[in-house]
Scaffold this motif. Structure first.
Motif, short mmCIF file in Angstrom:
data_model
loop_
_atom_site.label_atom_id
_atom_site.label_comp_id
_atom_site.label_asym_id
_atom_site.label_seq_id
_atom_site.Cartn_x
_atom_site.Cartn_y
_atom_site.Cartn_z
N HIS A 1 0.90 -1.10 -0.05
CA HIS A 1 -0.14 0.05 0.00
C HIS A 1 0.78 1.17 -0.06
O HIS A 1 0.38 2.26 -0.21
N HIS A 2 2.18 1.25 0.33
CA HIS A 2 2.92 2.32 -0.20
C HIS A 2 4.02 2.04 -1.11
O HIS A 2 4.95 2.67 -1.58
N GLY A 3 3.86 0.76 -1.72
CA GLY A 3 4.68 0.22 -2.71
C GLY A 3 6.31 0.27 -2.34
O GLY A 3 6.58 -0.26 -1.16
N THR A 4 7.29 0.84 -3.05
CA THR A 4 8.66 1.03 -2.66
C THR A 4 9.01 2.53 -2.64
O THR A 4 10.00 2.91 -2.93
N GLY B 1 8.29 -2.76 1.34
CA GLY B 1 7.33 -3.80 0.74
C GLY B 1 7.48 -4.08 -0.61
O GLY B 1 8.64 -4.07 -1.11
N HIS B 2 6.32 -4.21 -1.38
CA HIS B 2 6.50 -4.41 -2.91
C HIS B 2 5.68 -3.56 -3.66
O HIS B 2 4.62 -2.90 -3.12
N LYS B 3 5.96 -3.37 -5.02
CA LYS B 3 4.83 -2.58 -5.75
C LYS B 3 3.61 -3.39 -5.96
O LYS B 3 3.54 -4.60 -5.91
N PRO B 4 2.43 -2.61 -6.05
CA PRO B 4 1.13 -3.47 -6.20
C PRO B 4 1.26 -4.30 -7.48
O PRO B 4 1.65 -4.19 -8.61
N ARG B 5 0.56 -5.47 -7.21
CA ARG B 5 0.47 -6.52 -8.41
C ARG B 5 -0.88 -6.95 -8.72
O ARG B 5 -1.11 -7.78 -9.30
N CYS C 1 -2.61 7.50 0.01
CA CYS C 1 -1.81 8.68 -0.01
C CYS C 1 -2.82 9.98 -0.39
O CYS C 1 -2.83 10.97 0.34
N CYS C 2 -3.81 9.75 -1.19
CA CYS C 2 -4.72 11.09 -1.33
C CYS C 2 -5.69 11.24 -0.42
O CYS C 2 -5.85 12.33 0.00
#
Length: 781
Positions: free
Chosen positions: A581-584, A614-618, A630-631
């Motif tokens: 949810h924050h990616g990288t 974490g990891h990027k959204p998949r 974030c918004c």
């Protein structure tokens, strides 16, 4: 888990799924064959009741040949007149009388013409006649010699006439000749004028002597007629209609029954043969399924647990089919429609994917044919039940929808069974088939609703019902988040609303997105006061920490959230959303502080240290969550200073945050298109505009007993109360949202007077208008 570990885990799951379908399922079928496939042998008691799956007719060749031979023998020979025999009757008659005349005539023995001819004595005449072998009895010859010369011609004429009449009569043997003579000869003699007793002494014996068969058998015509009679003889056969019992358990199997059972392929086989047949069939099904999943459902193909679950469902279905066959096989073929193919399809569609659910009609039909090869209509019923059931699962959003889907599916099964019985027969099993379909629907409803909670929890699958359970605010994790980090809890609820609407707009799973948003910040419960939304009335602990330490604390809420979600067995899809949810992204606020502490030299600061671990959204849901999170945080931080936000500021903030994440490559690993990304952006903007819409300030009432008016109070909720403004020009999440929603690096907000919210002049107008309106309302009442 490392990449190698994930690959090994997937491989083992695939191997287990293949073993289930290729080994376990054939073994289940072979176990059923011990009872259902016991060989039926001629001359032995039947080990089981065998029903005809279609009309069968068995011809008894031996009995048929015997019947045809009897029919051929019963055909009389074809007789034709024998002209030679007919002529011989008349000729023999004339010859007898001619011989008598010859011996009665004088004989000229001398060579001298002057010697008169002499007449032979009676003895000599008789001897001459006997020497001619006329086959006439001696007494008849004597009677002929005694007849006066004048009477002999009339007697000859009468006898020849009678002979001619009898020669025209068709007689085939001596028996018929005797019958003819007995019936007709007295009549023929009576109509003749014969002197004295010559009729009895001469005519009758002569006729009896010369009579012979006047017809002969035509062998060719006789053979043809007999062959025609044999061909016209019906076959000796026995027939059984579809659904009729050929042999009952315990009855001695006769030859005809054995042949009928063998012709229908119901003779049975040994369990070993059934095992080999099932192994070959399921190997084919497994190969087709592998290609299908690889091409049509790559996500399922790379999900080891879903492949294993699919193997378990097929194995369980095979066991149910074998059990149903064992229970219903000895009664009626109509009970075969109780096979729960719909339960297999619905569970597969709900737990794995609807497209995979549709594909289960292949194993559903094949297993029916393996267990009961004689019930082809039931295999068609299984395929139809799959096609009817799966579409009912595509719009389930609540448990009541699930109950409704299973109810509608259950109501369709009796209709399908009735149609198939009417089309393929046997029609006398119509009521039984309808009842079996109804029971099938009941079994399907119980199996689906009973197995769903167990399977979704065992395999940690994000099913609708499982996600509904997770969306319950009484879940222990949400209760803990609410108790320890109320600000983060409220933020999660708002993000869940944004995610649900955005996911629905782009065709993703809104319930999965909403649930993932509810749990995305559960890691904050371990260190709640390090996040500013939870710092009510306390100092900001980041003020005393190095930027590197603060960054690690902020990053750890993602790692902690993944650990807690895994510990509570949340579905991996939800866990993946938490981890991405924050990616990288870079924790830019503390990175900038670190760069500032390094004298402005960014190269002296390790950027990787400040990136989320974490990891990027998949998935689409994870990408929407990253953007919505974030918004919501950024706009909330902006709105805290003024209570409302105009639309253009919301749009510019969302666009800036979206562009930062696109530039940072955060959406590279998901299958979200730019069109869908823009649709999600528009939906989030609309939602935020609805949240931070303009509000009116309600006027205060006059204090009772005093002449001073009460200060104006706004109706702004507590979470929207103004806070210290964020640094200008920093609208990004990390600089505007992190201090307010995560990082907590600024001091806790100081509340400002509420009157400032209405200081633009509108407040005075509203103070005048609202009392007037209240007066009008009160007057109306």
């Amino acid at each position: 888990m490392s990449t190698d570990g994930a690959v090994r885990s997937l491989l083992w799951h695939r191997v287990a799924a293949v073993l289930l379908t290729v080994v376990a399922v054939p073994m289940v079928v072979a176990v059923g064959a011990v009872a259902d496939e016991q060989p039926v042998r001629e001359g032995e008691p039947a080990p089981r009741t065998v029903f005809a799956d279609e009309r069968v007719r068995i011809v008894d060749e031996q009995a048929t040949e015997q019947a045809r031979a009897t029919a051929a023998q019963s055909v009389d020979p074809v007789e034709v007149n024998d002209p030679a025999s007919q002529a011989a009757i008349v000729a023999d008659t004339r010859r007898i009388f001619a011989a008598v005349r010859d011996v009665r005539d004088p004989v000229d023995d001398a060579e001298d013409d002057d010697v008169p001819p002499r007449t032979l004595s009676r003895e000599q005449q008789l001897g001459e006649l006997q020497g001619l072998e006329l086959e006439v009895p001696e007494e008849v010859l004597t009677a002929l010699l005694d007849v006066p010369e004048t009477q002999l011609p009339s007697i000859e004429s009468a006898t020849v006439a009678i002979a001619q009449n009898f020669a025209r009569q068709p007689v085939a043997d001596q028996e018929e000749i005797e019958q003819l003579l007995a019936d007709r000869l007295p009549v023929e003699i009576a109509v003749q004028s014969l002197p004295g007793e010559t009729a009895q002494t001469i005519v009758e014996p002569v006729i009896r002597t010369v009579m012979r068969p006047t017809v002969v058998v035509d062998p060719d015509a006789t053979t043809a007629r007999r062959e025609r009679a044999a061909e016209e003889t019906d076959e000796v056969a026995r027939s059984w209609s579809a659904g009729q019992a050929i042999v009952r358990e315990g009855e001695i199997v006769d030859a005809m029954q054995a042949r009928a059972i063998e012709q229908l392929g119901l003779a049975g086989s040994s369990p070993a043969r059934a095992l080999l047949r099932a192994f070959a069939a399921m190997a084919m099904v497994t190969a087709v399924a592998a290609v299908y999943l690889h091409r049509m459902q790559p996500r399922v193909w790379v999900s080891g647990k879903k492949l294993l679950l699919l193997g378990l469902l097929v194995t369980a279905y095979a066991a149910l089919v074998v059990g149903a066959s064992a229970l219903t096989g000895a009664t009626s073929s109509g009970w075969s429609y109780v096979v729960p193919a719909g339960a297999l399809a619905m569970l597969t569609a709900l737990l794995i994917h609807p497209v995979v659910g549709i594909a289960t009609m292949l194993p559903a039909s094949v297993l029916v044919l393996l267990v009961e090869p004689s019930v082809a209509p039931v295999a068609l019923f299984a395929a139809a039940a799959v096609l009817v059931s799966v579409p009912l699962t595509t719009r389930i959003t609540s448990r009541s929808d699930l109950r409704s889907a299973t109810l509608r599916a259950g109501l369709s099964y009796p209709v399908l069974a009735a149609v198939l019985v009417l089309v393929f027969g046997p029609r006398d099993e119509l009521l039984t088939a309808i009842l079996a379909g109804a029971i099938n629907g009941l079994v399907t409803a119980v199996a689906v609703q009973g197995a769903m909670p167990f399977l979704e929890n065992l395999f940690r699958l994000p099913t609708v019902t499982g996600l509904l359970d997770l969306a319950d605010r009484n879940h222990p994790l949400l209760r803990e988040l609410e108790a320890k980090a109320l600000g983060s809890y409220n933020h999660s609820v708002m993000v869940a609303s944004l995610c649900e609407r955005a996911c629905r707009a782009i065709g993703a799973q809104p319930l999965l997105g909403s649930v993932a948003a509810l749990y995305h910040d559960i890691g904050k419960v371990r260190q709640p006061h390090f996040f500013i939304e939870n710092q009510q009335g306390i100092a900001n602990p980041h003020d005393d920490l190095e930027p590197e330490v603060s960054a690690v604390i902020i990053q750890n809420h993602v790692v902690d959230g993944v650990e807690m979600a895994t510990e509570y067995r949340l579905p991996p899809e939800v866990v993946a959303c938490i981890g991405s949810h924050h990616g990288t992204m870079l924790v830019s606020y503390f990175f900038d502080r670190a760069v500032e502490a390094a004298g402005g030299d960014a190269s002296a600061v390790d950027e990787d240290h400040f990136r989320y671990k974490g990891h990027k959204p998949r998935s689409k849901e994870a990408a929407v969550l990253l953007l919505a999170d974030c918004c919501e945080a950024a706009t909330r931080a902006m709105a805290m200073s003024r209570g409302t936000l105009p639309r253009d500021e919301i749009e510019s903030t969302v666009d800036k945050l979206l562009q930062e994440r696109i530039d940072d490559g955060q959406f590279e690993e998901c299958d979200l298109t730019f069109r869908e990304l823009m649709t999600a952006r528009d939906t989030i903007v609309e939602s935020l505009v609805g949240i931070y819409h303009p509000r009116i300030a309600y006027p205060g009432k006059q204090a009772t007993g005093t002449g001073e008016p009460a200060r104006a109070a706004t109706a702004v909720p507590e979470e929207d109360q103004p806070v210290a403004p964020v640094p200008a020009g920093e609208p990004s999440e990390d600089r505007a949202a992190e201090p307010a929603a995560e990082a907590g690096d600024e001091a806790s907000p100081e509340p400002t007077p509420a009157a400032e919210a209405s200081a633009d002049g509108d407040g005075s107008r509203l103070e005048r208008v609202l009392p007037e309106r209240e007066t009008r309302i009160e007057h109306t009442r």
